[in-house]
Enzyme design. Structure first.
Site, mmCIF file in Angstrom:
data_model
loop_
_atom_site.group_PDB
_atom_site.id
_atom_site.type_symbol
_atom_site.label_atom_id
_atom_site.label_comp_id
_atom_site.label_asym_id
_atom_site.label_seq_id
_atom_site.Cartn_x
_atom_site.Cartn_y
_atom_site.Cartn_z
ATOM 1 N N LYS A 180 40.750 29.596 40.465
ATOM 2 C CA LYS A 180 41.047 29.658 41.897
ATOM 3 C C LYS A 180 41.578 28.305 42.377
ATOM 4 O O LYS A 180 41.524 27.318 41.639
ATOM 5 C CB LYS A 180 39.780 30.061 42.677
ATOM 6 C CG LYS A 180 39.157 31.353 42.146
ATOM 7 C CD LYS A 180 40.117 32.531 42.228
ATOM 8 C CE LYS A 180 39.514 33.854 41.821
ATOM 9 N NZ LYS A 180 39.443 34.093 40.386
HETATM 10 C C1 PLP Z 1 39.885 39.735 43.423
HETATM 11 C C2 PLP Z 1 38.704 39.146 42.707
HETATM 12 N N1 PLP Z 1 37.473 39.526 43.070
HETATM 13 C C3 PLP Z 1 36.371 39.006 42.475
HETATM 14 C C4 PLP Z 1 36.462 38.078 41.478
HETATM 15 C C5 PLP Z 1 35.220 37.548 40.829
HETATM 16 O O1 PLP Z 1 35.037 36.200 41.090
HETATM 17 P P1 PLP Z 1 33.956 35.342 40.268
HETATM 18 O O2 PLP Z 1 34.545 35.065 38.934
HETATM 19 O O3 PLP Z 1 33.747 34.108 41.085
HETATM 20 O O4 PLP Z 1 32.724 36.170 40.183
HETATM 21 C C6 PLP Z 1 37.729 37.654 41.062
HETATM 22 C C7 PLP Z 1 37.853 36.669 39.979
HETATM 23 O O5 PLP Z 1 38.853 36.532 39.304
HETATM 24 C C8 PLP Z 1 38.889 38.200 41.689
HETATM 25 O O6 PLP Z 1 40.117 37.824 41.326
#
Ligand code: PLP
Length: 378
Positions: A180
Site C-alpha cells: 500500500k
Molecule cells: C481491496 C483489499 N481489501 C483488503 C485487503 C487486505 O488487507 P490486509 O493485507 O491489510 O489485511 C487488501 C490487501 O491487499 C485489498 O487490496
C-alpha cells in the site's frame, strides 16, 4: 529487474521503531493512540481504531454492523479476496456485484438488483486507490436500510468530492501492508464517526476487555486498581506500538508520497494514451486516486495476450502482475459460486495487468517501462 512496488521507508521510520523498542512499551499503547489521533486529523474522521491489518478491520466492521449467519452482504468479486472473506468470517454470504470496467469499482446499478430480504450491507472497495462512487452507495443503502462499509485498503491519501477517504461513511477500513502507499509492515485502521461503533471496536480488538493496558497502567500510577472484565468474545487484533511509530512517520509523508506517485502515473497516461489496444485509468471530476497501483487493460486488438505481455516484460527486466482477481473463481469460492457469471469482472480481471509504480522511481526506469510497453504493444 524493475519491481512493481517498493515500500517507501527511510531512516526516519527506522529511528522511530528503534526508539519505541527501547521505550519499554511495545504493543498497543501511547504510539497507537498518537497514530489514531493523527489519522483522524488527516482523514477528518471523528474516531480511528488501529488494528493488526485491513482484513481484521473489515471483520470487526462486519461485527459492529450486526452482520451474522445467513445474512447477505453485497460486494465486488473483482477485489482482493479479503473483501469477500471478511463477510464469510461472520457466517454471512458474499453476494457478488459487477464492476464498472473503466473504474474497476463496484457498479451501483447491478448492486441494487441483488438486494433482497436477506441483504444487510454493501461493502464497496476503492480499487487500487480510485474511490468508488460513495454517494451513489450512501443513497442506495439509505433507501434500502442497509449498512455501508468501505474497503479502503488501497485508498489512504485518495479523495472523493474534495474530502479524504475515511470521512464519508460510518465504517472505513484501511491497510498498511507494504503493497500500500504507506506501510507499518502489517497494519490496519478503521475510521468512524459513530461513537457507539468506536467504543465497541476498541473492546473487540483486544479480547473483549473492558479496560485497556494503558488505562490499567495510569490507574496503577495513581495507586488505584482496575479489574478488567471480558464483556464479549473479542479478538486479538491489536497493532503494536512499534508499527504505530512507523505509521506516524509514514502518515506525515502521505500527501508527498501520493503526489510523487501521481507524477509517475500521469506520465504513464500521457505517454501511453495513444496506444490504441490498451485502456488506461481514468479519474472523473471529483475522484482523486493515490495510484496505489497502475493497471493497463488490454483490448481485443492487443498483439499480445495479458500473460504473454507479462512474460515479455519479465524478459526485459520489468516486473508485472495479473490485475485484480475475481473472488468467485478462486478455489475457496468456485464450487459455491459455480453458477455465477460476472462477464465484466471476468473480462477485466483476465485482460489487465499491473505495471511498476513506486517511489523513488528513476527517470531511466520510467522511460524504460514506457518505451518497452510501446515497443511490445505497437
Ligand atoms: C481491496 C483489499 N481489501 C483488503 C485487503 C487486505 O488487507 P490486509 O493485507 O491489510 O489485511 C487488501 C490487501 O491487499 C485489498 O487490496
Amino acid at each position: 529487474m524493475i519491481p512493481i512496488s517498493k515500500p517507501y521507508l527511510t531512516e526516519d521510520e527506522a529511528a522511530s521503531a528503534h526508539d519505541t523498542i527501547l521505550s519499554g512499551w511495545v504493543t498497543q499503547g501511547p504510539k497507537v493512540e498518537e497514530f489514531e489521533k493523527k489519522f483522524c486529523e488527516y482523514t477528518g474522521a471523528e474516531f480511528a481504531i488501529a488494528v493488526s491489518n485491513c482484513t481484521t478491520a473489515l471483520h470487526l466492521a462486519m461485527i459492529v454492523s450486526g452482520i451474522g449467519r445467513n445474512d447477505e452482504v453485497i460486494c465486488p468479486s473483482m477485489s482482493y479476496i479479503a473483501t469477500a472473506n471478511c463477510i464469510r468470517y461472520t457466517g454471512a454470504v458474499p453476494v457478488f456485484a459487477e464492476i464498472n470496467p473503466i473504474t474497476y469499482n463496484i457498479d451501483a446499478g447491478h448492486a441494487e438488483k441483488l438486494i433482497n430480504k436477506k441483504t444487510k450491507a454493501v461493502l464497496i472497495a476503492h480499487q487500487i486507490g480510485l474511490p468508488a462512487d460513495i454517494d451513489a452507495f450512501r443513497k442506495l443503502c439509505e433507501n434500502h436500510s442497509l449498512k455501508l462499509i468501505e474497503d479502503a485498503a488501497c485508498a489512504a491519501g485518495s479523495s472523493y468530492k474534495g474530502k479524504k477517504i475515511g470521512s464519508h461513511s460510518e465504517l472505513v477500513c484501511f491497510s498498511f501492508h507494504p503493497r500500500k502507499v504507506i506501510t507499518t509492515g502489517e497494519g490496519g485502521m478503521i475510521t468512524t464517526n459513530n461513537e457507539d461503533y468506536y467504543d465497541r471496536l476498541k473492546i473487540l480488538r483486544q479480547h473483549g476487555m473492558s479496560v485497556n493496558a494503558m488505562q490499567r497502567h495510569i490507574a496503577e500510577k495513581q495507586g488505584k486498581v482496575i479489574q478488567e472484565d471480558h464483556i464479549e468474545t473479542g479478538y486479538n487484533y491489536r497493532m503494536t506500538d512499534i508499527q504505530a511509530a512507523i505509521g506516524i512517520k509514514q502518515l506525515k509523508k502521505l500527501d508527498w508520497i501520493v503526489n510523487e506517485r501521481r507524477k509517475i502515473a500521469l506520465r504513464y497516461i500521457s505517454e501511453l494514451k495513444d496506444i490504441n489496444c490498451i485502456r488506461l485509468p481514468d479519474e472523473e471530476e471529483g475522484y482523486f486516486s493515490n495510484f496505489q497501483s497502475f493497471s493497463i487493460y488490454l483490448k481485443e486488438n492487443s498483439p499480445l495476450k495479458r500473460n504473454e505481455l507479462i512474460v515479455k516484460l519479465n524478459e526485459n527486466g520489468i516486473a508485472s502482475k495479473r490485475g485484480i482477481m475475481t473472488s468467485h473463481r478462486e478455489t475457496a469460492y468456485k464450487k459455491e459460486y459455480s453458477k455465477i457469471k460476472l462477464p465484466i469482472s471476468e473480462n477485466t480481471s483476465d485482460n489487465s495487468l499491473l505495471i511498476p509504480l513506486f517511489i523513488p522511481m528513476s527517470e531511466e526506469e520510467i522511460n524504460f517501462v514506457i518505451t518497452t510497453l510501446r515497443r511490445l504493444l505497437s
